[in-house]
Design a protein around this motif. Structure first.
Motif, PDB file in Angstrom:
ATOM      1  N   UNK C   6       0.837  -1.188   0.000  1.00 52.26           N
ATOM      2  CA  UNK C   6       0.000   0.000   0.000  1.00 52.26           C
ATOM      3  C   UNK C   6       0.878   1.246   0.000  1.00 52.26           C
ATOM      4  N   UNK C   7       0.602   2.126  -0.955  1.00 54.70           N
ATOM      5  CA  UNK C   7       1.379   3.370  -1.040  1.00 54.70           C
ATOM      6  C   UNK C   7       0.597   4.488  -0.373  1.00 54.70           C
ATOM      7  N   UNK C   8       1.276   5.264   0.395  1.00 59.06           N
ATOM      8  CA  UNK C   8       0.617   6.412   1.010  1.00 59.06           C
ATOM      9  C   UNK C   8       1.427   7.656   0.702  1.00 59.06           C
ATOM     10  N   UNK C  14       2.526  11.780  10.178  1.00 55.78           N
ATOM     11  CA  UNK C  14       1.463  10.792   9.943  1.00 55.78           C
ATOM     12  C   UNK C  14       2.042   9.390   9.795  1.00 55.78           C
ATOM     13  N   UNK C  18       1.189   5.696  11.562  1.00 54.91           N
ATOM     14  CA  UNK C  18       1.047   4.410  10.861  1.00 54.91           C
ATOM     15  C   UNK C  18       1.973   3.363  11.490  1.00 54.91           C
ATOM     16  N   UNK C  42      -3.938  12.966  14.422  1.00 54.06           N
ATOM     17  CA  UNK C  42      -4.280  11.745  13.683  1.00 54.06           C
ATOM     18  C   UNK C  42      -4.591  10.614  14.661  1.00 54.06           C
ATOM     19  N   UNK C  45      -8.076  10.805  15.832  1.00 52.20           N
ATOM     20  CA  UNK C  45      -9.014  10.333  14.829  1.00 52.20           C
ATOM     21  C   UNK C  45      -8.997   8.810  14.723  1.00 52.20           C
ATOM     22  N   UNK C  46      -7.811   8.254  14.763  1.00 58.50           N
ATOM     23  CA  UNK C  46      -7.662   6.832  14.465  1.00 58.50           C
ATOM     24  C   UNK C  46      -7.914   5.910  15.661  1.00 58.50           C
ATOM     25  N   UNK C  47      -7.327   6.244  16.807  1.00 61.42           N
ATOM     26  CA  UNK C  47      -7.352   5.280  17.920  1.00 61.42           C
ATOM     27  C   UNK C  47      -8.762   4.861  18.355  1.00 61.42           C
ATOM     28  N   UNK C  50      -9.830   2.033  16.349  1.00 61.87           N
ATOM     29  CA  UNK C  50      -9.058   0.786  16.365  1.00 61.87           C
ATOM     30  C   UNK C  50      -9.581  -0.116  17.478  1.00 61.87           C
ATOM     31  N   UNK C 181       6.110  15.937   3.233  1.00 59.60           N
ATOM     32  CA  UNK C 181       5.040  15.070   2.745  1.00 59.60           C
ATOM     33  C   UNK C 181       5.577  14.323   1.539  1.00 59.60           C
ATOM     34  N   UNK C 186       3.408   0.997   3.222  1.00 58.86           N
ATOM     35  CA  UNK C 186       3.130   0.180   4.407  1.00 58.86           C
ATOM     36  C   UNK C 186       3.714  -1.204   4.163  1.00 58.86           C
TER      37      UNK C 186
END
Ligand SMILES: Cc1ncc(C[n+]2csc(CCOP(=O)(O)OP(=O)(O)O)c2C)c(N)n1
Ligand code: SF4
Ligand code: SF4
Ligand code: SF4
Ligand SMILES: [Mg+2]
Lengths: 86, 315, 379
Positions: C6-8, C14, C18, C42, C45-47, C50, C181, C186
């Motif tokens: 996966x490319x980010x 950020x 990840x 981030x 937002x994410x945790x 999860x 950036x 991943x």
């Protein structure tokens, strides 16, 4: 914790743990304790007078006082350690 | 009452040296007894209880009891407690702090823990002094009183812990003293059964560092003082303003059951989980009928996840 | 069909998130500060989305540290992120973390200092503080990253070291790396290792929570699992209780060092570029290593045999690798965005073997390839 009749309670002091602060002697309503000026610790002098009010046992900062009923064959459900979960 | 001391012994760590390190007549020892009885009466197991303390004579209590115990740093006990409660809400968290600990160096953490309403039971052992470091004034040393660092009398006002807790948003606020062990048992018990942030102020005579400098002949005189100047909070409220001078109300000042932070957090997570599930189902349905349905826009910030799925779909 | 990674396309900050999530981080506490805030945002937002994960914003950086140590003791993989002023506030509890051996990752995105300094400009002024910031003698692991991909990789490494050695690990980024950036990937699950702390295999009655062993790292039970450990910042014996006995103190402190010392080869990570035949070598870390990479290429074009030793581990300082290079080179060049913090270490281990030159920049600007190149060609 209701006060009971006199003469039904044993009052014991662990001398090793008593630091001689004098709280028990000062606040026992029945003057059960006396401070031993030589040892610098409390000692029981009037056990017969104790009405089992519980003050001394609850307020000894060093857990050095043990109250127990004179009549030792009380049922074992009275034993708190049986209730305590490990 | 026959069980009291035996009960306490059941919860002490007997591989530690006893009698404990506190001075003769120190109120902190009485609190330790109350704490043990209250935990026992609440029917909690030793394994689920975490006792977290700060630094000071009060901080040393943790080592003596056979629970999960954490002796943290000066003033920060509540921050550890917050992390622990959020990490594992099943644990029953009890925090022991000195007045210096809780109100001077850790004052900010105290008001924020109350504001957050994190599910923690905090007990402040207020001896109105820095006991451990040799009797310097604290933020609860009464005005005009003496200490090593206020040799001419304290110029500053002192904090009222109860007022502060009430103003900061605590769920439960009580005050008790070392002379009132039964009341202490009672309020700790109530706190343990109440959700959210519960605060108990416990007046704890320190003759060694405070009493001696402030004309108390001995520790007993300080207990005598607590006996005579305290009054049940309800009676106190009924008292005329003019008669309140010098009277210290004790008892429960506030009790409510607002949901604790960890509960609210769990609520948010449940909602998110539900939304996620719905989205997954919608995506499934969309795949079945690819022509019509459009993927909802990925929300900002969740970039990683979204991109991952996008790529997966394309690949 | 060959699977593609996966490319980010994202910020260094950020990529840290990840990495943390791949490494199994389930608890983040922090306090906002530029230039690290994106990590926290981030995470916020994410945790919560999860599995069983917690995010909390605390009232300051001390509280953030307290919260992550508490959560670590409760069995979580934990992280916080900050920048200079916040990192200063964290120091007391970093020492506590070392003393009680709580695994945790602390990201410090360096900005210009001292004090409030240059909130949005890069610097590398916290290097020695990361090593010695907390009081008392203690070992610590400090890592760094120079690209967005490395932000991800080194965060995973940071978690693994923290869990493996039961210690705080500091990831030192600089503003440039954190705010670059760029594209990164991943890794597949089989491409990276995830290590979790060892828990006791004996029943509570037999367990000595701080006992020495071959590895020197005692197993760590989570709170509430029945072990009822006493945790204290006081120097403690192997049962966790405070001690004043010299022999126990000595044993406790030397174990803290030994558990890291004996794994130096595992911990000291560097990347070498064209060093085999290098006559001059640049030693750099963070965004400066990127500039150095370019400079080395251009110097080679101009006929200068240049090489680069990029430090991914800053502490324990990769002494063997640096000494090996010093023996081969006419000169070592150490460019950094500070007045010479890593060059102190280089000079210390070089100990007169070869010449050490420094480039120091503290004007809030990056060290450019041209600046390094100029020095390389002059030597
Ligand atoms: C950061 C920090 N500053 C100062 C100290 C020194 N110190 C230890 S205990 C203490 C005060 C303790 O007073 P209090 O919290 O009221 O507890 P008590 O001993 O009265 O129970 C101080 C200032 C410390 N340990 N850490
Ligand atoms: S209260 Fe306890 S410590 Fe104090 S004198 Fe009495 S027995 Fe001794
Ligand atoms: S129980 Fe009451 S009456 Fe009996 S010794 Fe103690 S304080 Fe005195
Ligand atoms: S100094 Fe004061 S607070 Fe500390 S143990 Fe002695 S009496 Fe208690
Ligand atoms: Mg105090």
């Amino acid at each position: 914790m209701a006060a009971t009749k006199k003469g039904l309670t044993t009052v014991a002091i662990y001398p090793d743990w008593c630091k001689g602060c004098g709280l028990c002697a000062a606040f026992c309503p029945k003057k059960v304790f006396e401070m031993d000026p030589v040892a610098g610790k409390a000692r029981v002098v009037n056990e017969e007078e104790c009405v089992n009010c519980g003050f001394c046992e609850l307020h000894c900062p060093d857990f050095a006082i043990v109250l127990s009923p004179k009549n030792t064959d009380t049922d074992s459900s009275n034993n708190p350690t049986a209730k305590a979960k490990p | 009452m026959s069980e009291v001391t035996q009960l306490i012994h059941h919860y002490l760590r007997h591989n530690k040296k006893f009698p404990h390190m506190l001075c003769a007549g120190c109120g902190h020892g009485i609190l330790l007894g109350s704490l043990i009885r209250s935990v026992h009466n609440a029917g909690l197991s030793k394994d689920e209880v975490v006792v977290i303390s700060g630094i000071g004579c009060s901080g040393r209590l943790a080592v003596y009891v056979d629970f999960n115990t954490i002796h943290t740093t000066h003033g920060r006990a509540l921050t550890f407690a917050t992390g622990i409660k959020m990490a594992n809400p099943e644990l029953v968290v009890i925090v022991l702090m000195g007045d210096g600990d809780a109100l001077s160096i850790g004052g900010n953490h105290l008001i924020h823990a109350a504001r957050r309403n994190i599910g923690v039971n905090a007990i402040i052992l207020n001896n109105e002094i820095y006991g451990m470091t040799g009797g310097q004034c604290s933020s609860t040393t009464p005005q005009d009183c003496f200490s090593m660092t206020t040799p001419f009398g304290q110029l500053e006002k002192s904090f009222d812990i109860v007022d502060m807790a009430l103003a900061s948003g605590a769920n439960f606020v009580a005050r008790t003293t070392a002379f009132h062990a039964q009341l202490t048992d009672e309020v700790i018990g109530q706190a343990l059964a109440n959700p959210g942030f519960n605060l108990i102020e416990f007046f704890s005579p320190c003759h060694t560092q405070y009493g001696r400098k402030n004309k108390y002949k001995n520790a007993i005189a300080m207990y005598q003082d607590l006996k005579s100047k305290t009054m049940d909070v309800d009676k106190y409220k009924a008292l005329e303003e003019s008669k309140r001078e010098g009277v210290m109300p004790i008892g429960v000042f506030l009790k409510r059951d607002d949901p604790a932070l960890e509960t609210r957090y769990a609520g948010v997570r449940a909602k998110l989980q539900e939304a996620k599930q719905k989205k997954a189902e919608a995506a499934k349905a969309a795949q079945a009928k690819p022509a019509k349905a459009k993927e909802p826009k990925p929300d900002k910030g969740a970039k990683g996840k979204e991109t991952k799925q996008d790529k997966g779909d394309k690949a | 069909m060959k699977k593609k990674r996966t490319q980010l396309f994202a910020l260094g900050n950020e990529a840290v998130v990840e990495g943390a999530l791949l490494a199994g981080c389930t608890f983040f506490a922090g306090y906002p500060i530029t230039p690290s805030s994106e990590i926290m945002e981030v995470m916020a937002q994410r945790l919560p989305m999860e599995e069983d994960s917690v995010f909390i914003q605390m009232e300051d950086e001390i509280a953030s540290m307290g919260a992550i140590i508490g959560a670590s003791l409760a069995g979580r993989k934990v992280m916080t992120a900050t920048s200079g002023p916040g990192f200063s506030l964290m120091q007391e509890l970093i020492g506590y973390g070392c003393m009680v051996e709580a695994p945790m990752v602390i990201v410090n995105v360096m900005r210009g200092g001292p004090s409030t300094g240059l909130p949005t400009s890069p610097a590398q002024g916290d290097v020695q503080m990361a090593r010695w910031g907390t009081h008392g003698d203690h070992p610590i692991i400090v890592l760094s990253a120079s690209t967005v991909q490395q932000c991800l990789d080194m965060t995973i490494t940071a978690f693994n070291f923290a869990e493996k050695y039961r210690t705080p690990v500091i990831l030192l980024l600089d503003e440039v790396t954190a705010h670059t950036r760029e594209r990164f990937e991943l890794p597949f699950a089989e491409e990276y290792e995830v290590f979790s702390r060892i828990t006791p295999s004996v029943p509570p009655e037999w367990f000595h929570p701080f006992q020495d062993s071959l590895r020197g790292v005692p197993p760590m039970p989570p709170l509430g699992a029945g072990y009822r450990v006493h945790v204290t910042g006081l120097t403690h014996d192997e049962m966790g209780f405070p001690t004043q006995r010299p022999e126990e103190i000595e044993e406790a402190i030397s174990r803290l060092f030994r558990k890291i010392d004996q794994f130096y080869p595992d911990i000291m990570m560097v990347e070498e570029y064209k060093t085999e035949d290098a006559e001059v070598a640049v030693i750099a870390y963070g965004s400066v290593a990127r500039s150095a990479h370019h400079a080395v290429d251009r110097a080679r074009e101009e006929g200068v045999k240049a090489g680069l030793l990029e430090l991914k581990t800053l502490f324990p300082f990769p002494r063997p690798q640096v000494v090996k290079l010093a023996r081969r080179c006419k000169c070592l060049l150490v460019p950094e965005m500070n007045m010479g913090q890593m060059s102190r270490e280089v000079k210390r281990v070089n100990n007169g073997i070869t010449r050490v030159r420094t480039i120091n920049r503290v004007d809030g600007r990056i060290i450019t390839p041209t600046q390094i190149l100029k020095n390389l060609t002059q030597i």
